[in-house]
Design a protein around this motif. Structure first.
Motif, short mmCIF file in Angstrom:
data_model
loop_
_atom_site.label_atom_id
_atom_site.label_comp_id
_atom_site.label_asym_id
_atom_site.label_seq_id
_atom_site.Cartn_x
_atom_site.Cartn_y
_atom_site.Cartn_z
N GLU A 65 0.83 -1.21 0.00
CA GLU A 65 0.00 0.00 0.00
C GLU A 65 0.86 1.25 0.00
O GLU A 65 0.55 2.24 -0.68
CB GLU A 65 -0.94 -0.01 1.21
N ILE A 66 1.95 1.22 0.77
CA ILE A 66 2.87 2.36 0.79
C ILE A 66 3.51 2.53 -0.58
O ILE A 66 3.63 3.66 -1.10
CB ILE A 66 3.94 2.17 1.87
N ALA A 67 3.93 1.43 -1.18
CA ALA A 67 4.54 1.49 -2.51
C ALA A 67 3.57 2.09 -3.53
O ALA A 67 3.97 2.93 -4.36
CB ALA A 67 4.96 0.08 -2.94
N ASN A 68 2.31 1.69 -3.46
CA ASN A 68 1.31 2.23 -4.39
C ASN A 68 1.15 3.73 -4.21
O ASN A 68 1.02 4.48 -5.18
CB ASN A 68 -0.02 1.52 -4.20
N GLN A 69 1.14 4.17 -2.96
CA GLN A 69 0.93 5.59 -2.68
C GLN A 69 2.13 6.44 -3.11
O GLN A 69 1.97 7.57 -3.58
CB GLN A 69 0.64 5.82 -1.19
N LEU A 70 3.33 5.87 -2.92
CA LEU A 70 4.54 6.64 -3.24
C LEU A 70 5.05 6.39 -4.66
O LEU A 70 6.06 6.98 -5.06
CB LEU A 70 5.64 6.28 -2.23
N PHE A 71 4.36 5.50 -5.40
CA PHE A 71 4.73 5.18 -6.78
C PHE A 71 6.16 4.63 -6.86
O PHE A 71 6.98 5.07 -7.69
CB PHE A 71 4.57 6.41 -7.68
N VAL A 72 6.46 3.69 -5.97
CA VAL A 72 7.76 3.02 -5.98
C VAL A 72 7.52 1.51 -5.89
O VAL A 72 6.39 1.05 -5.70
CB VAL A 72 8.66 3.48 -4.80
N GLU A 73 8.58 0.73 -6.03
CA GLU A 73 8.47 -0.72 -5.92
C GLU A 73 8.38 -1.12 -4.44
O GLU A 73 8.91 -0.43 -3.56
CB GLU A 73 9.69 -1.39 -6.55
N GLU A 74 7.72 -2.27 -4.21
CA GLU A 74 7.58 -2.74 -2.82
C GLU A 74 8.94 -3.02 -2.19
O GLU A 74 9.14 -2.77 -1.00
CB GLU A 74 6.71 -4.00 -2.78
N VAL A 75 9.88 -3.51 -2.98
CA VAL A 75 11.21 -3.81 -2.44
C VAL A 75 11.88 -2.53 -1.94
O VAL A 75 12.63 -2.55 -0.96
CB VAL A 75 12.09 -4.51 -3.49
N THR A 76 11.59 -1.41 -2.57
CA THR A 76 12.13 -0.12 -2.12
C THR A 76 11.56 0.24 -0.75
O THR A 76 12.29 0.71 0.13
CB THR A 76 11.81 0.99 -3.13
N VAL A 77 10.26 -0.01 -0.57
CA VAL A 77 9.64 0.27 0.72
C VAL A 77 10.23 -0.62 1.80
O VAL A 77 10.52 -0.17 2.91
CB VAL A 77 8.11 0.09 0.65
N ARG A 78 10.43 -1.90 1.48
CA ARG A 78 11.02 -2.82 2.45
C ARG A 78 12.39 -2.33 2.89
O ARG A 78 12.74 -2.42 4.07
CB ARG A 78 11.12 -4.23 1.86
N THR A 79 13.15 -1.81 1.94
CA THR A 79 14.48 -1.29 2.27
C THR A 79 14.36 -0.08 3.20
O THR A 79 15.11 0.03 4.19
CB THR A 79 15.23 -0.88 0.99
N HIS A 80 13.43 0.82 2.90
CA HIS A 80 13.23 1.99 3.76
C HIS A 80 12.83 1.57 5.17
O HIS A 80 13.35 2.11 6.16
CB HIS A 80 12.15 2.90 3.17
N VAL A 81 11.90 0.61 5.27
CA VAL A 81 11.45 0.15 6.59
C VAL A 81 12.61 -0.46 7.36
O VAL A 81 12.78 -0.21 8.56
CB VAL A 81 10.29 -0.85 6.45
N SER A 82 13.43 -1.25 6.69
CA SER A 82 14.59 -1.86 7.34
C SER A 82 15.53 -0.79 7.87
O SER A 82 16.03 -0.89 9.00
CB SER A 82 15.32 -2.77 6.35
N HIS A 83 15.77 0.25 7.09
CA HIS A 83 16.65 1.34 7.52
C HIS A 83 16.05 2.08 8.72
O HIS A 83 16.77 2.46 9.65
CB HIS A 83 16.88 2.31 6.37
N ILE A 84 14.72 2.29 8.68
CA ILE A 84 14.05 2.99 9.78
C ILE A 84 14.21 2.21 11.09
O ILE A 84 14.57 2.77 12.13
CB ILE A 84 12.55 3.18 9.45
N LEU A 85 13.95 0.92 11.04
CA LEU A 85 14.05 0.10 12.25
C LEU A 85 15.48 0.09 12.77
O LEU A 85 15.71 0.16 13.99
CB LEU A 85 13.59 -1.34 11.96
N SER A 86 16.45 0.01 11.87
CA SER A 86 17.85 -0.01 12.27
C SER A 86 18.27 1.31 12.91
O SER A 86 18.90 1.34 13.96
CB SER A 86 18.73 -0.32 11.06
N LYS A 87 17.88 2.41 12.28
CA LYS A 87 18.28 3.72 12.79
C LYS A 87 17.64 4.03 14.15
O LYS A 87 18.26 4.67 15.01
CB LYS A 87 17.89 4.81 11.79
N LEU A 88 16.41 3.59 14.34
CA LEU A 88 15.69 3.90 15.58
C LEU A 88 15.92 2.85 16.66
O LEU A 88 15.41 2.98 17.78
CB LEU A 88 14.18 4.02 15.30
N HIS A 89 16.66 1.80 16.33
CA HIS A 89 16.95 0.73 17.29
C HIS A 89 15.66 0.11 17.84
O HIS A 89 15.50 -0.09 19.04
CB HIS A 89 17.79 1.27 18.46
#
Length: 223
Positions: free
Chosen positions: A173-197
């Motif tokens: 759903e995020i990918a559809n809204q941002l007009f990007v691939e789902e794998v790109t969203v997964r990468t962003h989410v992974s970075h968010i979790l890592s940065k925020l511990h």
């Protein structure tokens, strides 16, 4: 077994509960029960040997309890998703379970359809909280505390993704809204979790709400 089959480990100190849940899930297409455990330590060991996708975790058990087991599992096996399945909806169980890394929280008196839906949600890495549990979380957020500061700030795109995660949107759903691939969203989410511990999307949602990045009247995952 097909690649899409969800491998489930059932953890509960009551044999009748384990057998009942196994019998229920054995009738559901796309879900395979790969094992059972009667306490937290056995659950940790079974995760290592069986490599399930989802762990149904009772919280109150003799020996190692479910919260401790959840913490160990999510720390060492981040790809394994824990769904707390318990009789207790009290604050001293809900918040420690989420803090330990549980991605979902479901009461044992829920309908079978709710259990199956929750298993599928957490398998996709999406939060699954019953409405009464979500309300507890929101009430807790009425007394906000600052999250752990990150020395590596989130990018503008990561903040945008975090806000959408806090609305309960899936990666697709995020990918559809941002007009990007789902794998790109997964990468962003992974970075968010890592940065925020933090461990998962539930905790990311709590962080976004505490930090004012999302509002309490935004949609919150409640299924």
């Amino acid at each position: 077994m097909t690649q899409s089959t969800i491998r489930v480990l059932i953890v509960d100190d009551h044999t009748i509960v384990r057998k009942g849940v196994r019998a229920l899930l054995n009738e559901v297409e796309g879900i395979e029960v790969v094992g059972e455990a009667s306490d937290g330590q056995e659950a940790v060991n079974q995760v290592e040997s069986l490599e399930p996708d989802v762990v149904l975790m009772d919280l109150v058990m003799p020996g190692m309890d479910g919260i401790t087991a959840t913490s160990q599992i999510t720390s060492h096996k981040p790809d394994v998703h824990v769904l707390a399945l318990t009789s207790f909806a009290t604050d001293d169980k809900v918040f420690p379970a989420i803090k330990a890394g549980a991605l979902g929280y479901l009461l044992k008196d829920s309908d079978p359809e709710d259990l199956v839906r929750s298993i599928r949600q957490v398998n996709r890495g999406e939060p699954s909280l019953q409405p009464n549990i979500a309300r507890k979380v929101l009430q807790e957020l009425s007394h906000p505390t600052k999250g752990i500061p990150t020395p590596d700030p989130l990018t503008g795109r990561e903040l945008e993704v975090l806000r959408l995660v806090a609305k309960g949107m899936s990666n697709q759903e995020i990918a559809n809204q941002l007009f990007v691939e789902e794998v790109t969203v997964r990468t962003h989410v992974s970075h968010i979790l890592s940065k925020l511990h933090i461990a998962n999307r539930v905790q990311a949602t709590l962080y976004a709400l505490r930090e004012g990045l999302a509002a309490l009247d935004d949609d919150f995952p409640d299924t």
